[in-house]
Motif scaffolding. Sequence first.
Motif, mmCIF file in Angstrom:
data_model
loop_
_atom_site.group_PDB
_atom_site.id
_atom_site.type_symbol
_atom_site.label_atom_id
_atom_site.label_comp_id
_atom_site.label_asym_id
_atom_site.label_seq_id
_atom_site.Cartn_x
_atom_site.Cartn_y
_atom_site.Cartn_z
ATOM 1 N N MET A 1 0.840 -1.203 0.000
ATOM 2 C CA MET A 1 0.000 0.000 0.000
ATOM 3 C C MET A 1 0.869 1.245 0.000
ATOM 4 O O MET A 1 1.961 1.245 0.533
ATOM 5 N N THR A 2 0.330 2.309 -0.581
ATOM 6 C CA THR A 2 1.018 3.593 -0.570
ATOM 7 C C THR A 2 0.168 4.598 0.180
ATOM 8 O O THR A 2 -1.026 4.407 0.369
ATOM 9 N N ASN A 3 0.805 5.681 0.570
ATOM 10 C CA ASN A 3 0.086 6.696 1.310
ATOM 11 C C ASN A 3 -0.872 7.487 0.437
ATOM 12 O O ASN A 3 -1.837 8.053 0.905
ATOM 13 N N LYS A 4 -0.620 7.564 -0.855
ATOM 14 C CA LYS A 4 -1.472 8.315 -1.753
ATOM 15 C C LYS A 4 -2.221 7.366 -2.672
ATOM 16 O O LYS A 4 -1.734 6.315 -3.033
ATOM 17 N N ASP A 5 -3.435 7.738 -3.037
ATOM 18 C CA ASP A 5 -4.225 6.948 -3.968
ATOM 19 C C ASP A 5 -3.826 7.344 -5.387
ATOM 20 O O ASP A 5 -4.077 8.470 -5.817
ATOM 21 N N PRO A 6 -3.197 6.434 -6.161
ATOM 22 C CA PRO A 6 -2.712 6.796 -7.492
ATOM 23 C C PRO A 6 -3.835 6.957 -8.499
ATOM 24 O O PRO A 6 -3.614 7.467 -9.595
ATOM 25 N N ASN A 7 -5.041 6.510 -8.189
ATOM 26 C CA ASN A 7 -6.125 6.528 -9.159
ATOM 27 C C ASN A 7 -6.975 7.786 -9.107
ATOM 28 O O ASN A 7 -7.810 8.016 -9.971
ATOM 29 N N ILE A 8 -6.815 8.575 -8.058
ATOM 30 C CA ILE A 8 -7.641 9.767 -7.901
ATOM 31 C C ILE A 8 -6.753 10.999 -7.848
ATOM 32 O O ILE A 8 -5.874 11.099 -7.003
ATOM 33 N N VAL B 1 -5.190 17.596 8.596
ATOM 34 C CA VAL B 1 -3.761 17.283 8.491
ATOM 35 C C VAL B 1 -3.472 16.546 7.184
ATOM 36 O O VAL B 1 -2.487 16.837 6.491
ATOM 37 N N ARG B 2 -4.325 15.612 6.825
ATOM 38 C CA ARG B 2 -4.102 14.875 5.569
ATOM 39 C C ARG B 2 -4.164 15.817 4.375
ATOM 40 O O ARG B 2 -3.400 15.681 3.419
ATOM 41 N N TRP B 3 -5.085 16.778 4.425
ATOM 42 C CA TRP B 3 -5.183 17.781 3.360
ATOM 43 C C TRP B 3 -3.955 18.686 3.346
ATOM 44 O O TRP B 3 -3.383 18.947 2.282
ATOM 45 N N MET B 4 -3.535 19.128 4.517
ATOM 46 C CA MET B 4 -2.357 19.996 4.603
ATOM 47 C C MET B 4 -1.108 19.319 4.045
ATOM 48 O O MET B 4 -0.297 19.939 3.358
ATOM 49 N N LEU B 5 -0.948 18.023 4.332
ATOM 50 C CA LEU B 5 0.290 17.315 4.012
ATOM 51 C C LEU B 5 0.141 16.329 2.855
ATOM 52 O O LEU B 5 1.089 15.597 2.544
ATOM 53 N N ASP B 6 -1.047 16.261 2.256
ATOM 54 C CA ASP B 6 -1.311 15.372 1.122
ATOM 55 C C ASP B 6 -1.052 13.915 1.497
ATOM 56 O O ASP B 6 -0.288 13.202 0.839
ATOM 57 N N LEU B 7 -1.712 13.465 2.541
ATOM 58 C CA LEU B 7 -1.576 12.103 3.043
ATOM 59 C C LEU B 7 -2.799 11.273 2.680
ATOM 60 O O LEU B 7 -3.919 11.784 2.655
ATOM 61 N N GLY B 8 -2.594 9.992 2.432
ATOM 62 C CA GLY B 8 -3.685 9.065 2.154
ATOM 63 C C GLY B 8 -3.983 8.187 3.351
ATOM 64 O O GLY B 8 -4.092 8.656 4.480
#
Length: 459
Positions: A1-8, A261-268
């Motif tokens: 798994m990755t922290n970011k969604d590659p499809n969106i 925080v996820r929005w601020m730091l671009d976290l998934g």
Amino acid sequence: MTNKDPNIKRRQFLKGTTAAMVLSSFGVYGFDLMNKEKPVRVGLIGTGWYGKSDLFRLIQVAPVEVVSLCDPDNNLLTEAAELVSQRQKSGKKPKLYTDFRKMLAKKDLDLVLVGSPDHWHALHGIEAMKSGAHVYLQKPISVDVIEGEALVAAARKYNRVVQIGTQRKSTPHLIDAKERVVEAGLLGKISHVEMCCYFHMRANGNPPVQEVPDFFDYEMWTGPAPLRPYDGLPHKRWWRTFMEYGNGIMGDMCVHMLDTVRWMLDLGWPKKISSTGGIYVQKDGKSNIADTQSAVFEYDGLNCVWQHRSWGSPADPEYPWSFKLYGDKGTLAGSTMQADFIPYGDGEPIHFDVLYEKEKYPEDVTEKDIELNAAPATRWHMKDWLSAIDKGTLPVADVLDGHISTASCILANMAMELKRPLVYDPEKRIVVNDPEATALLQRPYRGDWEHPHPDQFEN
């Protein structure tokens, strides 16, 4: 798994624009949706405190016609209908329903706002999408993880724009802080985040069991959730104190700060979630939500740590419900009321104040129970939702992000209950190497109510 969604590809909210420029730009949107020959038709499910508040913010920023309201409490319905007639330009009172299925069966709504208690969010949201409406859905979006997965799948199948009520992403001073501090690199390398809530918000009484009043359909209010003995109207604070209907303070308050925080730091998705806590102090009432809880949401090279207590004093009185981003060059503290950048060593501190719009919207001042500091954010959130509908883009608080934030908090509660860390795999929809935890991803529904599943909405 990755922290970011590659499809969106996440649609960043007016990236590269200061809060002042954002404010002025909202006046020039030419909403195609708003330019229809017929008025945009709106319905609200859940006419309590925040449902009405969300609806009134929408009425303030768009020429809509509220045609229907739904609530199992006839007294709330009648009060809401009168207030809506005073607010909307037509002066008309909406049609009233106590059963959301009858309201949505009319299929006469362009937009549906869902302000019901948490245990209803998934079903109300999905059925509204099925009826053809775009949805504004309050957080947390679900009370179990599979409900959230089903909501995301339904939104994609029906091509509906779903905006989640995590309006910190539309909070003017936080937008400004994100650009001027985080995106400008003033924090340096960010390797630790703290989030907290120290509000004394946990209702904890011992009311007696009593007769259900004639004006309240308690069976419909409870719906798919467990049926507790009736001990008074559950509105506003009382239902939130029971895990039967929500996710506790973790799901109510952490979901906002984690999402921010996820929005601020671009976290998934977090890679691992752990949590401890329980009822440590307030043991004298019926409440079964934790009065004390800590959680760690782990990412690569970064831990996001949550703490709540519904007793005692806050660790930082200036920031009792907040987040703090720690970088090697400085710290950013943020809340609904303010934000502060504190540099390490050389550099100038930056303070950001909450924006009020009392002069532009004087009715805010006299509205009962309004959160004045949140009203501008909700208005901006509504405009972003309408803009996304017109442009065919994802809104700033898309249902997928709402699901990640909600499910992460639910998993933290599960980790506390099971006393072990959990790793969720959103592709397989399992907790890795933990069948017992996986079984808790979907909780039983009561009676004939059918639990939604994402497989229902996949082509």
